[in-house]
Scaffold this active site. Structure first.
Site, mmCIF file in Angstrom:
data_model
loop_
_atom_site.group_PDB
_atom_site.id
_atom_site.type_symbol
_atom_site.label_atom_id
_atom_site.label_comp_id
_atom_site.label_asym_id
_atom_site.label_seq_id
_atom_site.Cartn_x
_atom_site.Cartn_y
_atom_site.Cartn_z
ATOM 1 N N ASP A 1 14.675 18.487 22.733
ATOM 2 C CA ASP A 1 16.086 18.182 22.448
ATOM 3 C C ASP A 1 16.356 16.672 22.424
ATOM 4 O O ASP A 1 17.491 16.237 22.588
ATOM 5 C CB ASP A 1 17.009 18.886 23.450
ATOM 6 C CG ASP A 1 16.721 18.466 24.882
ATOM 7 O OD1 ASP A 1 15.689 17.787 25.104
ATOM 8 O OD2 ASP A 1 17.515 18.806 25.768
ATOM 9 N N HIS B 1 -1.682 -1.941 8.379
ATOM 10 C CA HIS B 1 -0.517 -1.378 9.059
ATOM 11 C C HIS B 1 -0.855 -0.963 10.493
ATOM 12 O O HIS B 1 -0.470 0.113 10.949
ATOM 13 C CB HIS B 1 0.070 -0.206 8.255
ATOM 14 C CG HIS B 1 0.749 -0.667 7.003
ATOM 15 N ND1 HIS B 1 0.979 0.156 5.926
ATOM 16 C CD2 HIS B 1 1.243 -1.867 6.647
ATOM 17 C CE1 HIS B 1 1.588 -0.536 4.965
ATOM 18 N NE2 HIS B 1 1.757 -1.764 5.383
ATOM 19 N N ASP C 1 3.296 -9.102 12.260
ATOM 20 C CA ASP C 1 4.177 -8.769 11.135
ATOM 21 C C ASP C 1 5.340 -7.995 11.736
ATOM 22 O O ASP C 1 5.180 -6.835 12.128
ATOM 23 C CB ASP C 1 3.388 -7.924 10.126
ATOM 24 C CG ASP C 1 4.220 -7.523 8.908
ATOM 25 O OD1 ASP C 1 5.456 -7.665 8.937
ATOM 26 O OD2 ASP C 1 3.616 -7.049 7.926
ATOM 27 N N ASP D 1 11.494 -9.262 7.214
ATOM 28 C CA ASP D 1 10.078 -8.868 7.190
ATOM 29 C C ASP D 1 9.251 -10.149 7.163
ATOM 30 O O ASP D 1 9.114 -10.785 6.126
ATOM 31 C CB ASP D 1 9.840 -8.007 5.924
ATOM 32 C CG ASP D 1 8.414 -7.484 5.820
ATOM 33 O OD1 ASP D 1 7.634 -7.668 6.763
ATOM 34 O OD2 ASP D 1 8.094 -6.876 4.775
ATOM 35 N N HIS E 1 -3.607 -5.928 -1.211
ATOM 36 C CA HIS E 1 -2.213 -5.512 -1.432
ATOM 37 C C HIS E 1 -1.537 -6.480 -2.390
ATOM 38 O O HIS E 1 -2.098 -7.510 -2.746
ATOM 39 C CB HIS E 1 -1.439 -5.402 -0.114
ATOM 40 C CG HIS E 1 -1.416 -6.641 0.732
ATOM 41 N ND1 HIS E 1 -0.557 -7.689 0.459
ATOM 42 C CD2 HIS E 1 -2.124 -6.996 1.824
ATOM 43 C CE1 HIS E 1 -0.749 -8.630 1.388
ATOM 44 N NE2 HIS E 1 -1.698 -8.245 2.209
ATOM 45 N N HIS F 1 7.422 -7.372 -2.232
ATOM 46 C CA HIS F 1 8.242 -6.199 -2.576
ATOM 47 C C HIS F 1 9.702 -6.603 -2.445
ATOM 48 O O HIS F 1 10.024 -7.576 -1.758
ATOM 49 C CB HIS F 1 7.910 -5.025 -1.635
ATOM 50 C CG HIS F 1 7.879 -5.394 -0.172
ATOM 51 N ND1 HIS F 1 9.012 -5.464 0.602
ATOM 52 C CD2 HIS F 1 6.869 -5.771 0.654
ATOM 53 C CE1 HIS F 1 8.689 -5.832 1.841
ATOM 54 N NE2 HIS F 1 7.395 -6.046 1.899
ATOM 55 N N HIS G 1 11.065 -1.973 2.328
ATOM 56 C CA HIS G 1 10.527 -1.864 0.962
ATOM 57 C C HIS G 1 11.702 -1.343 0.140
ATOM 58 O O HIS G 1 11.896 -0.139 0.023
ATOM 59 C CB HIS G 1 9.334 -0.911 0.899
ATOM 60 C CG HIS G 1 8.151 -1.423 1.688
ATOM 61 N ND1 HIS G 1 7.098 -0.637 2.061
ATOM 62 C CD2 HIS G 1 7.870 -2.666 2.168
ATOM 63 C CE1 HIS G 1 6.209 -1.370 2.732
ATOM 64 N NE2 HIS G 1 6.667 -2.598 2.814
ATOM 65 N N GLU H 1 4.007 -12.479 0.427
ATOM 66 C CA GLU H 1 3.122 -12.214 1.556
ATOM 67 C C GLU H 1 1.649 -12.090 1.192
ATOM 68 O O GLU H 1 1.055 -11.038 1.380
ATOM 69 C CB GLU H 1 3.580 -10.950 2.284
ATOM 70 C CG GLU H 1 3.835 -9.732 1.390
ATOM 71 C CD GLU H 1 4.190 -8.487 2.204
ATOM 72 O OE1 GLU H 1 3.453 -8.171 3.132
ATOM 73 O OE2 GLU H 1 5.210 -7.852 1.890
ATOM 74 N N TYR I 1 -8.356 -10.569 4.330
ATOM 75 C CA TYR I 1 -8.825 -9.724 5.428
ATOM 76 C C TYR I 1 -10.339 -9.575 5.311
ATOM 77 O O TYR I 1 -10.833 -9.019 4.330
ATOM 78 C CB TYR I 1 -8.140 -8.352 5.353
ATOM 79 C CG TYR I 1 -6.639 -8.483 5.182
ATOM 80 C CD1 TYR I 1 -5.789 -8.605 6.273
ATOM 81 C CD2 TYR I 1 -6.069 -8.548 3.895
ATOM 82 C CE1 TYR I 1 -4.417 -8.760 6.106
ATOM 83 C CE2 TYR I 1 -4.702 -8.716 3.723
ATOM 84 C CZ TYR I 1 -3.883 -8.817 4.828
ATOM 85 O OH TYR I 1 -2.526 -8.986 4.657
ATOM 86 N N ARG J 1 -2.176 -12.985 7.177
ATOM 87 C CA ARG J 1 -1.088 -12.744 6.226
ATOM 88 C C ARG J 1 0.024 -13.723 6.591
ATOM 89 O O ARG J 1 0.262 -13.993 7.770
ATOM 90 C CB ARG J 1 -0.604 -11.298 6.309
ATOM 91 C CG ARG J 1 0.508 -10.964 5.353
ATOM 92 C CD ARG J 1 0.652 -9.454 5.068
ATOM 93 N NE ARG J 1 1.045 -8.673 6.229
ATOM 94 C CZ ARG J 1 0.244 -7.853 6.893
ATOM 95 N NH1 ARG J 1 -1.018 -7.698 6.534
ATOM 96 N NH2 ARG J 1 0.694 -7.174 7.943
ATOM 97 N N GLU K 1 4.017 -14.250 5.557
ATOM 98 C CA GLU K 1 5.070 -13.534 4.821
ATOM 99 C C GLU K 1 6.448 -14.115 5.099
ATOM 100 O O GLU K 1 6.839 -14.298 6.251
ATOM 101 C CB GLU K 1 5.051 -12.056 5.235
ATOM 102 C CG GLU K 1 6.188 -11.243 4.635
ATOM 103 C CD GLU K 1 6.065 -9.752 4.907
ATOM 104 O OE1 GLU K 1 5.535 -9.378 5.961
ATOM 105 O OE2 GLU K 1 6.514 -8.966 4.052
#
Ligand code: GLY
Ligand code: MN
Ligand code: MN
Length: 436
Positions: free
Chosen positions: A36, A240, A257, A268, A347, A351, A358, A381, A385, A403, A405
Site C-alpha cells: 500500500d 546508466h 550525471d 541534466d 550515444h 536530446h 528526454h 553531452e 568510455y 561525460r 553534459e
C-alpha cells in the site's frame, strides 16, 4: 508557472484544433511501489502542461467555441475524511476558482457526461495508447455512440493525435519555462559543486549522491529529473549506472550525471573529475578531448544549425583526438564513415530537455533533421568510455569513463548555457578540489 500561462497554452491548442472538435487528456495514474505504498505522485507532463493541476484521477476536456464551457475539468470531489488521511483536494470549486476551468464535474461522473460531449463532436484529439484504462472507456463510448446511429446521432468521425500537437508546443519554451529551467540548472550546478568539494578517496558513491540530493532539496527542488548516476572508475563506463554503491578509490575518475526538477522542469548535468582532485596524465588527455568536443558541439547550437550539427562536430573532434592518442588507427574520414568512434562513444551528443529530461518534440521533420530555433533547449553531452580489457587499447586508458553534459538553450543570436555555473576546465576543477 502562473494560471495565465496555462490558460495561454490551452488557448493556443484550441486555436489549432479543427471546428467541431474535442480534446481529451487524462492525468497519470498513481503508481504503486509495494503493497500500500505509492511512488511520489508526478503528474503526466502533457496533462500538467495544459492544466497546472497536480492531482491524480482527473481528465481535462477542451471543446473550443462551446458556449457554456470550453475547458472542463473532471476531478476528485472534496472529502473531509479522505483529505485528512491523504492530503487536500481542489474539488469542483477549486478546479474553477484556482485552476481556471470553465466548469468541473466529479471524476465519478465521467462515464455519464463525456459520451454526451463526444456525441456533439466530429473530431477527437486524443493520445491513444498512453492510458489503457481511458483507451478502453473511449472504445466503449464510441461504440455506444455508433449504436445510436439510427436515432440520427453520428458522433466523431476522426481521431487526431493530440500528443503530436502538444509536443510541438512543448518544444518551444516560453520565457517562464526558460526561467524555471534556468533555476533547475542553477540548483543542480550548486549541488554538483557541493559534491565536488565533498569528493575524496574512500568516500562511497551513495554519500556523494546524498550530498547532491541534500543541496537540491534545500534549494527548493525536492525531486530529481532522473535517478542520479554516481560512478567511479569502471562504473563510470556504465552509461546508466544507478546502483551508486561502491567506494571511490584514490586515482579513479568520478562520473556524476545528476539533475533536479524544479517546478516540473528538468536539468541534466554531468561532470567527470578525479576522486583525489588531480588528473593523471592519461585522464587529463582524454578529459580535454571530450571537453574540446563539447565546446565544438556547443558552438553549433544556434538558429539555422540542424539537430545533427552538434553531434557531427563532436564525433569529428573525438575521432581525430582518438587517432592522435593512438587509440584509433586509420584515416579520420574513414573512421567517421565507418563509425569506429562508436566503440568508445556509443550515444548521441544530446536530446531535447524540458518537462521531461528526454523531452518531447520531433528530431526530424519530413525526413530531414530539424533546424534549431530560439526557445528550444537541448543537452550537449559527448563522452568517452574505455572499460578495462578493451582489446587493442593500452592499459593506461582503461577504466576511464568521461561525460561532460550541459543544458543549452537556443537564443536569437546563438545559445545560452543554462548550466554554466558549474566549472569544467581542468584548471577550474583542480583549483576547486584543491588536489587531495
Ligand atoms: N541523464 C540521462 C542523460 O544524460 O540522458
Ligand atoms: Mn542527458
Ligand atoms: Mn545526463
Amino acid at each position: 508557472m502562473t494560471t495565465n500561462e496555462f490558460k495561454r497554452r490551452r488557448r493556443q491548442l484550441m486555436r489549432m484544433m479543427e471546428p467541431s472538435s474535442i480534446a481529451i487528456l487524462p492525468a497519470a495514474p498513481v503508481a504503486v511501489r509495494n503493497r500500500d505504498v505509492e511512488y511520489p505522485y508526478r503528474p503526466d507532463s502533457d496533462f500538467y502542461y495544459l492544466t497546472g493541476f497536480a492531482e491524480p484521477e482527473a481528465v481535462a476536456v477542451l471543446i473550443p467555441e462551446r458556449k457554456h464551457a470550453e475547458y472542463i475539468l473532471f476531478c476528485r470531489e472534496r472529502d473531509q475524511e479522505k483529505e485528512m488521511w491523504d492530503g487536500r483536494r481542489a474539488g469542483q470549486e477549486g478546479a474553477v476558482e484556482i485552476y481556471g476551468a470553465d466548469d468541473s464535474f466529479p471524476i465519478g461522473d465521467l462515464n455519464e457526461i463525456l459520451p454526451r460531449m463526444l456525441e456533439q463532436c466530429g473530431r477527437v484529439y486524443y493520445a491513444m495508447g498512453c492510458n489503457l484504462e481511458l483507451d478502453k472507456q473511449m472504445s466503449e463510448w464510441i461504440n455506444g455512440i455508433r449504436n445510436k446511429a439510427r436515432s440520427g446521432i453520428n458522433g466523431p468521425l476522426e481521431f487526431i493525435a493530440l500528443d503530436h500537437y502538444l509536443h510541438d508546443m512543448r518544444l518551444y519554451k516560453s520565457r517562464s519555462e526558460l526561467k524555471a529551467m534556468r533555476t533547475a540548472a542553477k540548483i543542480s550546478a550548486k549541488a554538483h559543486k557541493r559534491v565536488m568539494k565533498a569528493c575524496r578517496p574512500g568516500i562511497m558513491e551513495w554519500e556523494l549522491e546524498a550530498e547532491f540530493m541534500h543541496e537540491c532539496a534545500t534549494g527548493g527542488a525536492r525531486h530529481q529529473a532522473y535517478s542520479p548516476i554516481v560512478g567511479g572508475g569502471e562504473n563510470g563506463c556504465v552509461l546508466h549506472y544507478t546502483e551508486n554503491k561502491d567506494k571511490l578509490p584514490d586515482g579513479d575518475l568520478l562520473l556524476i550525471d545528476a539533475g533536479c526538477e524544479f517546478d516540473y522542469y528538468a536539468s541534466d548535468i554531468t561532470r567527470t573529475y578525479p576522486v583525489n582532485g588531480k588528473f593523471s596524465e592519461s585522464q587529463r588527455l582524454l578529459y580535454e578531448l571530450v571537453l574540446k568536443a563539447q565546446h565544438a558541439a556547443i558552438e553549433k547550437v544556434k538558429p539555422g544549425s540542424h539537430w545533427d550539427d552538434p553531434h557531427q562536430a563532436a564525433i569529428k573532434v573525438i575521432t581525430k583526438g582518438l587517432v592522435e592518442l593512438g587509440i584509433l588507427k586509420g584515416r579520420v574520414p574513414n573512421l567517421i564513415k565507418n563509425e569506429a568512434y562508436k566503440r568508445f562513444y556509443m550515444h548521441r551528443t544530446g536530446h531535447w530537455i524540458g518537462m521531461d529530461v528526454h523531452d518531447v518534440g520531433d528530431y526530424k521533420v519530413d525526413g530531414s533533421w530539424r533546424l534549431l530555433e530560439p526557445g528550444m533547449v537541448l543537452t550537449i553531452e559527448p563522452g568517452l568510455y574505455i572499460p578495462a580489457g578493451s582489446k587493442g587499447v593500452a592499459k593506461k586508458w582503461w577504466d576511464i569513463g568521461i561525460r561532460i553534459e550541459d543544458d543549452v538553450a537556443v537564443t536569437r543570436d546563438g545559445h545560452d548555457i543554462l548550466s554554466k555555473d558549474m566549472p569544467k576546465s581542468v584548471q577550474e576543477i583542480e583549483a576547486l578540489m584543491g588536489g587531495r
